[in-house]
Design a protein around this motif. Sequence first.
Motif, mmCIF file in Angstrom:
data_model
loop_
_atom_site.group_PDB
_atom_site.id
_atom_site.type_symbol
_atom_site.label_atom_id
_atom_site.label_comp_id
_atom_site.label_asym_id
_atom_site.label_seq_id
_atom_site.Cartn_x
_atom_site.Cartn_y
_atom_site.Cartn_z
ATOM 1 N N GLY A 1 -0.934 -2.411 8.620
ATOM 2 C CA GLY A 1 -0.016 -2.617 7.513
ATOM 3 C C GLY A 1 -0.709 -2.471 6.177
ATOM 4 O O GLY A 1 -1.942 -2.517 6.077
ATOM 5 N N TRP A 2 0.083 -2.333 5.152
ATOM 6 C CA TRP A 2 -0.440 -2.035 3.833
ATOM 7 C C TRP A 2 -0.527 -3.293 2.974
ATOM 8 O O TRP A 2 0.387 -3.641 2.244
ATOM 9 C CB TRP A 2 0.425 -0.966 3.161
ATOM 10 N N THR A 3 -1.663 -3.968 3.093
ATOM 11 C CA THR A 3 -1.921 -5.101 2.204
ATOM 12 C C THR A 3 -2.222 -4.563 0.809
ATOM 13 O O THR A 3 -2.541 -3.381 0.636
ATOM 14 C CB THR A 3 -3.126 -5.922 2.695
ATOM 15 N N ASP A 4 -2.159 -5.437 -0.184
ATOM 16 C CA ASP A 4 -2.488 -5.004 -1.540
ATOM 17 C C ASP A 4 -3.898 -4.431 -1.593
ATOM 18 O O ASP A 4 -4.156 -3.423 -2.263
ATOM 19 C CB ASP A 4 -2.375 -6.182 -2.517
ATOM 20 N N SER A 5 -4.833 -5.082 -0.909
ATOM 21 C CA SER A 5 -6.209 -4.618 -0.908
ATOM 22 C C SER A 5 -6.323 -3.228 -0.296
ATOM 23 O O SER A 5 -7.030 -2.359 -0.822
ATOM 24 C CB SER A 5 -7.089 -5.603 -0.130
ATOM 25 N N ALA A 6 -5.628 -2.995 0.816
ATOM 26 C CA ALA A 6 -5.677 -1.687 1.476
ATOM 27 C C ALA A 6 -5.113 -0.600 0.572
ATOM 28 O O ALA A 6 -5.655 0.510 0.485
ATOM 29 C CB ALA A 6 -4.904 -1.731 2.789
ATOM 30 N N VAL A 7 -4.031 -0.895 -0.118
ATOM 31 C CA VAL A 7 -3.428 0.083 -1.017
ATOM 32 C C VAL A 7 -4.385 0.433 -2.155
ATOM 33 O O VAL A 7 -4.583 1.602 -2.492
ATOM 34 C CB VAL A 7 -2.094 -0.440 -1.582
ATOM 35 N N ARG A 8 -4.998 -0.614 -2.735
ATOM 36 C CA ARG A 8 -5.931 -0.362 -3.844
ATOM 37 C C ARG A 8 -7.088 0.525 -3.397
ATOM 38 O O ARG A 8 -7.519 1.428 -4.115
ATOM 39 C CB ARG A 8 -6.466 -1.686 -4.384
ATOM 40 N N ARG A 9 -7.627 0.259 -2.205
ATOM 41 C CA ARG A 9 -8.764 1.045 -1.718
ATOM 42 C C ARG A 9 -8.353 2.491 -1.427
ATOM 43 O O ARG A 9 -9.108 3.432 -1.706
ATOM 44 C CB ARG A 9 -9.358 0.395 -0.471
ATOM 45 N N TYR A 10 -7.197 2.664 -0.863
ATOM 46 C CA TYR A 10 -6.696 4.012 -0.574
ATOM 47 C C TYR A 10 -6.541 4.805 -1.872
ATOM 48 O O TYR A 10 -6.974 5.962 -1.976
ATOM 49 C CB TYR A 10 -5.364 3.910 0.161
#
Length: 473
Positions: free
Chosen positions: A350-359
């Motif tokens: 899933g797309w956590t805020d942290s994952a989105v920022r890193r992507y």
Amino acid sequence: MVPDRFAPVLADLAPLAERFQAAGRRLYLVGGTVRDLLIGREAGDIDATTDARPSEIKSILAGWADAVWSQGERFGTIGARHRERDYEITTHRAEAYVPDSRKPEVVFADAVEVDLSRRDFTVNAMALELTTDSPALVDPFGGAGDLAAHVLKTPLRPEESFSDDPLRMLRAARFLTGYRLEPVPELVAAVTAMHHRLSIVSAERIRDELDKLITVDWPGAGLWFVIDTGLAEEFLPELPAMRLEQDPIHRHKDVLSHTIAVVENVRRDADASPDFDFRRTRLAALFHDVGKPKTRGYRRGKGVTFHHHEVVGARMTRDRLQALRYSNADVEAITRLVELHLRFHTYRMGWTDSAVRRYVRDAGDLLVDLNVLTRCDCTTRNERKAALLARRMDELEARIGELAAEEELKAIRPELDGNQVMERLGLRPGPAVGQAMTFLLELRLDEGPLGEDEVGRRLDAWWAEQHRADPPD
């Protein structure tokens, strides 16, 4: 009888044709301009040929053209601009490559038929004379009929034509797929026998022709042509190498079939964003799986694997693009897209805020291209899997949009700069400052903007922890 759709172009050219006629010279529309007008495509820039020599062409253009340029004069070509349209007017030529030479020997000719005989394909070996009472089509090799019958062949024997300019073999791929033409058997046989002649052509010319091929609407037939004839071995051997690798994931029998499908999935209108680069994304699609042959393995229970093929493929992509003399900007962008093309699939939970920022941080200015490439990399026949991928991609783009409205995602950086870090921790420039900035960037990616006060407190705590873990001597 000249079709009515020629009328606007003929009207624009009438004053210029009168100038050539007054000078006792002939002027012809030629090549791609005639071809495209015959099939109803819009005429862009104008190609013309004449029996006038370059110096005469410049004299005739004086007073008519808004601008004239003569960079191609030694090849017989004079460029001009008139009322927002560009023109190239070239003296009739008879040219040939000498063996093992990259440059043509240019000889001027007086007859248009000689010029047309040296052109690449019959569909381009047509001219329309403008300096007669009524425009007359000059078509000594039956190009109009071949265009109507969807046939691709050369005016002379293909061996002679391809010896004149070996790049024509690669150009054949673009024309057969761009104009839906079927190459005659003798053309295919000549390319198969002569593909090694491409080695005398400069990397820059090959690169430019590859760009033209990869950006036609449906380049698949042209790509298969360069592979099946052996032509790809001369400039892009990574492409046929993928044919040998079975692809257990996608519906295609091999990685090459999947790759060509992905290339065609990338459409010119795939994204309306001005950041979308169609050519660059098409090239990334072409290269995205080139690392699979070198990383092919087998694991019990999982079957065939291609671990880290994106990393290996990125290195291979860089080497090939540099060999083809692509710009540094193209090399960096396309290599990075190949390296990142699986990044989306690493976020399975899933797309956590942290994952989105890193992507977003990893993609940088290539975010739109990467998203398009990721969507187009799905060629499965399994509708459920395809729908799941599309839904996850939709969710990611929605999360990017939400966070972008709250944070400056495109400019993710630590909330304190290097000077503030040195002042707060009493440091001088050096490795410790870089370590502190890395900590702050990770904090920003994990938790988003916290404000300078809170970030300062976190930095103090981190710095104290570093000293406890590694006390100074």
